[in-house]
Write an enzyme that holds these catalytic residues in place. Structure first.
Site, PDB file in Angstrom:
ATOM      1  N   VAL A 135       4.433  -2.238  15.027  1.00  0.00           N
ATOM      2  CA  VAL A 135       3.603  -1.658  16.087  1.00  0.00           C
ATOM      3  C   VAL A 135       2.122  -1.847  15.789  1.00  0.00           C
ATOM      4  O   VAL A 135       1.356  -2.359  16.628  1.00  0.00           O
ATOM      5  CB  VAL A 135       3.930  -0.157  16.265  1.00  0.00           C
ATOM      6  N   ASP A 141      23.025  -1.486   1.807  1.00  0.00           N
ATOM      7  CA  ASP A 141      24.062  -2.254   1.106  1.00  0.00           C
ATOM      8  C   ASP A 141      23.531  -3.466   0.348  1.00  0.00           C
ATOM      9  O   ASP A 141      24.228  -4.007  -0.511  1.00  0.00           O
ATOM     10  CB  ASP A 141      25.130  -2.726   2.104  1.00  0.00           C
TER      11      ASP A 141
END
Length: 320
Positions: free
Chosen positions: A25, A128
């Protein structure tokens, strides 16, 4: 030149996702590029849950876990008609490029949009650490610290009660979180999906250690390899030591991101905007040898694999 960018988070949440969105952003706005937040992942994209972002929209988010944009499982995104509706919604807001933060399932959605002619950049966001094309994923090191904290606490109680603890750790098909946490905690065993698990041989080794005076142990095992409650019962039967199973579960996903994850996510988010400004699309960002890199997202999903470091597993066992 890209005029408006959309950003979404998808799949399982990971600490640092907010930092990545914040970087997208604020970097976009720095270059006078419009930026839109898409809430609830691909589901929100399909439902047109799209809002313009300002610098204030992402204020005080860098230190927050989870994802303020939200995430949702949405397997229907595999359907072409659903993706066409999603692209239609992007066009309504005059968004001409999309940044997706998530794991390989999220990358698959970005790949499908890319194949339909809509430029996307993927950022690896998952605890993960199982995404090809990057050494580390956003959220991995925060989750690692969370697991280490839990293992340290279990070590305290296991040693006090002369007990064996079997600890199930997330990772899906990747044993990185298990191996690194085993090394960092001094766990006696690390069982990972990359290596065949010979349960009888494992029990034989454990019996031998108990026979030589070992009276407590930590066994780290990646999820989905076996039923940890059943394994704990068998260990107790074979060794005579009280054995408990602990499934860490979703606690591994939560918490404020570490400094490393905040900085990694910030670097990757800013880099994604730079790539889009340079005309790139259909890419995924990674970090290799501490340098930001980008790969073709289709190639990353279809042809690249993430090698497992056997040497780390060997180290975990040597130091146990």
């Amino acid at each position: 030149m890209v005029k408006n960018i959309g950003v979404l988070t998808s799949g399982g949440d990971a600490p640092g996702m907010n930092a990545a969105v914040r970087a997208v952003v604020r970097t976009a706005l720095h270059y006078d590029v419009g930026v839109y937040g898409i809430y609830n992942g691909y589901l929100g994209l399909y439902r047109n849950e799209i809002q313009p972002m300002t610098r204030r929209s992402v204020a005080d988010t860098i230190n927050r876990g989870g994802t303020f944009l939200g995430s949702a499982r949405f397997p229907e995104f595999k359907e072409e008609a659903v993706r066409e509706e999603a692209i239609k919604n992007l066009r309504k807001h005059e968004i001409d490029a999309l940044v997706v933060v998530g794991g390989d399932g999220s990358y698959m959605g970005a790949k499908k949009l890319t194949e339909m002619g809509f430029p996307c950049i993927g950022l690896p966001g998952t605890i993960d650490n199982d995404v090809a094309g990057t050494d580390y994923t956003i959220g991995y090191f925060t989750a690692l610290n969370t697991v280490l904290d839990a293992l340290d606490r279990l070590r305290d109680t296991s040693s006090s009660h002369k007990r064996i603890s079997v600890v199930e750790i997330m990772g899906r098909h990747c044993g990185d979180l298990t191996v690194w946490s085993a090394i960092g905690s001094g766990a006696e065993y690390a069982i990972v999906p990359e290596m065949p698990f010979d349960e009888d041989k494992f029990l034989e080794q454990l019996r031998d250690q108990v026979g030589h005076g070992k009276n407590h142990a930590i066994v780290c095992i990646t999820e989905k390899i076996t039923d940890v409650n059943r394994l704990a019962k068998r260990i107790e039967q074979e060794t005579g030591l009280e054995t408990r199973a602990t499934v860490l579960g979703h606690i591994q996903r939560g918490g404020a991101p570490t400094a490393f994850d905040r900085i990694l996510a910030s670097r990757m988010g800013a880099y994604a905007v730079e790539l889009l400004r340079q005309g790139y699309g259909g890419r995924c960002v990674g970090i290799q040898a501490n340098e930001l890199v980008h790969h073709d997202i289709i190639d990353a999903l279809e042809n690249m694999s993430r090698p497992f470091k056997d040497c780390l597993l060997d180290l975990a066992h040597r130091l146990a």
